[in-house]
Design a protein around this motif. Sequence first.
Motif, PDB file in Angstrom:
ATOM      1  N   ILE A 124       0.839  -1.207   0.000  1.00 60.83           N
ATOM      2  CA  ILE A 124       0.000   0.000   0.000  1.00 60.83           C
ATOM      3  C   ILE A 124       0.871   1.254   0.000  1.00 60.83           C
ATOM      4  N   ASN A 125       1.932   1.228   0.806  1.00 60.11           N
ATOM      5  CA  ASN A 125       2.805   2.400   0.925  1.00 60.11           C
ATOM      6  C   ASN A 125       3.704   2.591  -0.294  1.00 60.11           C
ATOM      7  N   ASP A 126       3.950   1.514  -1.024  1.00 58.47           N
ATOM      8  CA  ASP A 126       4.806   1.594  -2.217  1.00 58.47           C
ATOM      9  C   ASP A 126       4.080   0.947  -3.390  1.00 58.47           C
ATOM     10  N   PRO A 127       3.211   1.680  -4.065  1.00 53.97           N
ATOM     11  CA  PRO A 127       2.397   1.115  -5.158  1.00 53.97           C
ATOM     12  C   PRO A 127       3.222   0.543  -6.311  1.00 53.97           C
ATOM     13  N   LYS A 128       4.481   1.005  -6.451  1.00 54.69           N
ATOM     14  CA  LYS A 128       5.310   0.522  -7.553  1.00 54.69           C
ATOM     15  C   LYS A 128       5.885  -0.869  -7.287  1.00 54.69           C
ATOM     16  N   GLN A 129       5.831  -1.288  -6.052  1.00 57.78           N
ATOM     17  CA  GLN A 129       6.391  -2.601  -5.709  1.00 57.78           C
ATOM     18  C   GLN A 129       5.416  -3.706  -6.126  1.00 57.78           C
ATOM     19  N   THR A 130       5.893  -4.628  -6.943  1.00 58.01           N
ATOM     20  CA  THR A 130       5.014  -5.685  -7.464  1.00 58.01           C
ATOM     21  C   THR A 130       5.319  -7.057  -6.879  1.00 58.01           C
ATOM     22  N   GLU A 131       6.411  -7.158  -6.124  1.00 55.34           N
ATOM     23  CA  GLU A 131       6.768  -8.463  -5.556  1.00 55.34           C
ATOM     24  C   GLU A 131       7.637  -8.240  -4.330  1.00 55.34           C
ATOM     25  N   LEU A 132       7.447  -9.106  -3.348  1.00 53.45           N
ATOM     26  CA  LEU A 132       8.227  -9.007  -2.114  1.00 53.45           C
ATOM     27  C   LEU A 132       8.581 -10.422  -1.651  1.00 53.45           C
ATOM     28  N   VAL A 133       9.851 -10.614  -1.278  1.00 54.42           N
ATOM     29  CA  VAL A 133      10.317 -11.903  -0.785  1.00 54.42           C
ATOM     30  C   VAL A 133      10.686 -11.754   0.688  1.00 54.42           C
ATOM     31  N   VAL A 134      10.084 -12.583   1.519  1.00 58.48           N
ATOM     32  CA  VAL A 134      10.321 -12.535   2.963  1.00 58.48           C
ATOM     33  C   VAL A 134      10.709 -13.927   3.446  1.00 58.48           C
ATOM     34  N   GLU A 135      11.783 -14.000   4.224  1.00 55.99           N
ATOM     35  CA  GLU A 135      12.189 -15.270   4.829  1.00 55.99           C
ATOM     36  C   GLU A 135      11.845 -15.233   6.313  1.00 55.99           C
ATOM     37  N   ARG A 136      11.224 -16.309   6.792  1.00 58.57           N
ATOM     38  CA  ARG A 136      10.779 -16.373   8.188  1.00 58.57           C
ATOM     39  C   ARG A 136      11.142 -17.715   8.805  1.00 58.57           C
ATOM     40  N   GLU A 137      11.372 -17.679  10.119  1.00 61.40           N
ATOM     41  CA  GLU A 137      11.558 -18.908  10.868  1.00 61.40           C
ATOM     42  C   GLU A 137      10.191 -19.406  11.326  1.00 61.40           C
ATOM     43  N   THR A 138       9.868 -20.655  11.020  1.00 61.91           N
ATOM     44  CA  THR A 138       8.575 -21.243  11.367  1.00 61.91           C
ATOM     45  C   THR A 138       8.809 -22.548  12.119  1.00 61.91           C
ATOM     46  N   PRO A 139       7.756 -23.150  12.673  1.00 65.46           N
ATOM     47  CA  PRO A 139       7.925 -24.427  13.378  1.00 65.46           C
ATOM     48  C   PRO A 139       8.520 -25.540  12.513  1.00 65.46           C
ATOM     49  N   ILE A 140       8.369 -25.447  11.192  1.00 66.78           N
ATOM     50  CA  ILE A 140       8.936 -26.484  10.316  1.00 66.78           C
ATOM     51  C   ILE A 140      10.292 -26.058   9.743  1.00 66.78           C
ATOM     52  N   GLY A 141      10.817 -24.927  10.226  1.00 66.25           N
ATOM     53  CA  GLY A 141      12.112 -24.456   9.743  1.00 66.25           C
ATOM     54  C   GLY A 141      11.972 -23.158   8.960  1.00 66.25           C
ATOM     55  N   ARG A 142      13.065 -22.770   8.350  1.00 66.02           N
ATOM     56  CA  ARG A 142      13.072 -21.518   7.595  1.00 66.02           C
ATOM     57  C   ARG A 142      12.191 -21.649   6.346  1.00 66.02           C
ATOM     58  N   THR A 143      11.377 -20.620   6.117  1.00 65.34           N
ATOM     59  CA  THR A 143      10.435 -20.628   4.999  1.00 65.34           C
ATOM     60  C   THR A 143      10.605 -19.357   4.172  1.00 65.34           C
ATOM     61  N   LEU A 144      10.592 -19.534   2.853  1.00 68.57           N
ATOM     62  CA  LEU A 144      10.622 -18.385   1.942  1.00 68.57           C
ATOM     63  C   LEU A 144       9.191 -18.073   1.530  1.00 68.57           C
ATOM     64  N   ASN A 145       8.835 -16.794   1.617  1.00 70.04           N
ATOM     65  CA  ASN A 145       7.480 -16.359   1.290  1.00 70.04           C
ATOM     66  C   ASN A 145       7.540 -15.346   0.142  1.00 70.04           C
TER      67      ASN A 145
END
Length: 291
Positions: A124-145
């Motif tokens: 919402i804050n950056d309308p020009k952004q069309t894709e975002l990659v986030v890495e998170r630690e989850t109960p099953i291990g590291r996950t790429l989102n």
Amino acid sequence: MGLRAKFNLAILVAFLIGFGVAAVVLRGVFIDTARDQVLQNARIMMTAANAIRKYTADDLVPLLPLEHNGKFVAETVPAFAAQTNFKDVATEFPGYTYREPALNPTNLTDRAGDWEADVIRNFINDPKQTELVVERETPIGRTLNLARPVAVGDQACLTCHSTAAAAPAALTQTYGTANGFGWKLNDVIGAQVVSVPMAVPLAVARKTYITFLIILVVIFAIIFVILNLLLHYLVIAPVKRVTAMADAVSLGDESVESYVKPGKDEISSLSVSFSRMRESLKHAMAMIADK
């Protein structure tokens, strides 16, 4: 410190420096390769989800009624169809999920979690952004989102989401009138989020990395042995023979045999020169004795 020890020390120091640099650089390369593979899988899943959404919107929605027995037919919603299909994928491959969270969803099961809400606000804050990659630690291990924005693209969406009063009765009877309204054209209201576990690709990358380092050590060991053999037979052994002959001559032992190393390298030239000097010295001593 002898020549062999100095040579081995120099080779060992050079190897350790090279090995350290290679270990640091290759670790990053293997991890980045594994991450790229996971990201490629996520994009494939996103493409599949969009194909399901398009098929639902173009082929199923015109054929399906909006309500059945007084209830809203959720199958007419492309997002519902895509998410439902990927639930089956998640049962077969745990951690591989597809969601379309929203800040103000009609169906509360689609409400964004804390990190998903942050992703949506980022779009919402950056309308020009069309894709975002986030890495998170989850109960099953590291996950790429992998996330992409979902915006209100046409007036058809506002038929159900502008106001509760304008929405189909079956929709409000099924989901109520408190959520999923107030949307405006071109507003970013949610996101497509694909989650892919990184544990297996990272484990494979680490295993490959360690295997590569072991192979590197083995190759060094083989080269080290070969270089030491060459050093012994081509340098150290001939130099020892020339040194022994020099020691004997210096002590006046004229019976010592001459040694000339075969070949045309520097050690061979040295042995030839010393043998020539020995013969010259022998003749000089003989001439002195005759006088």
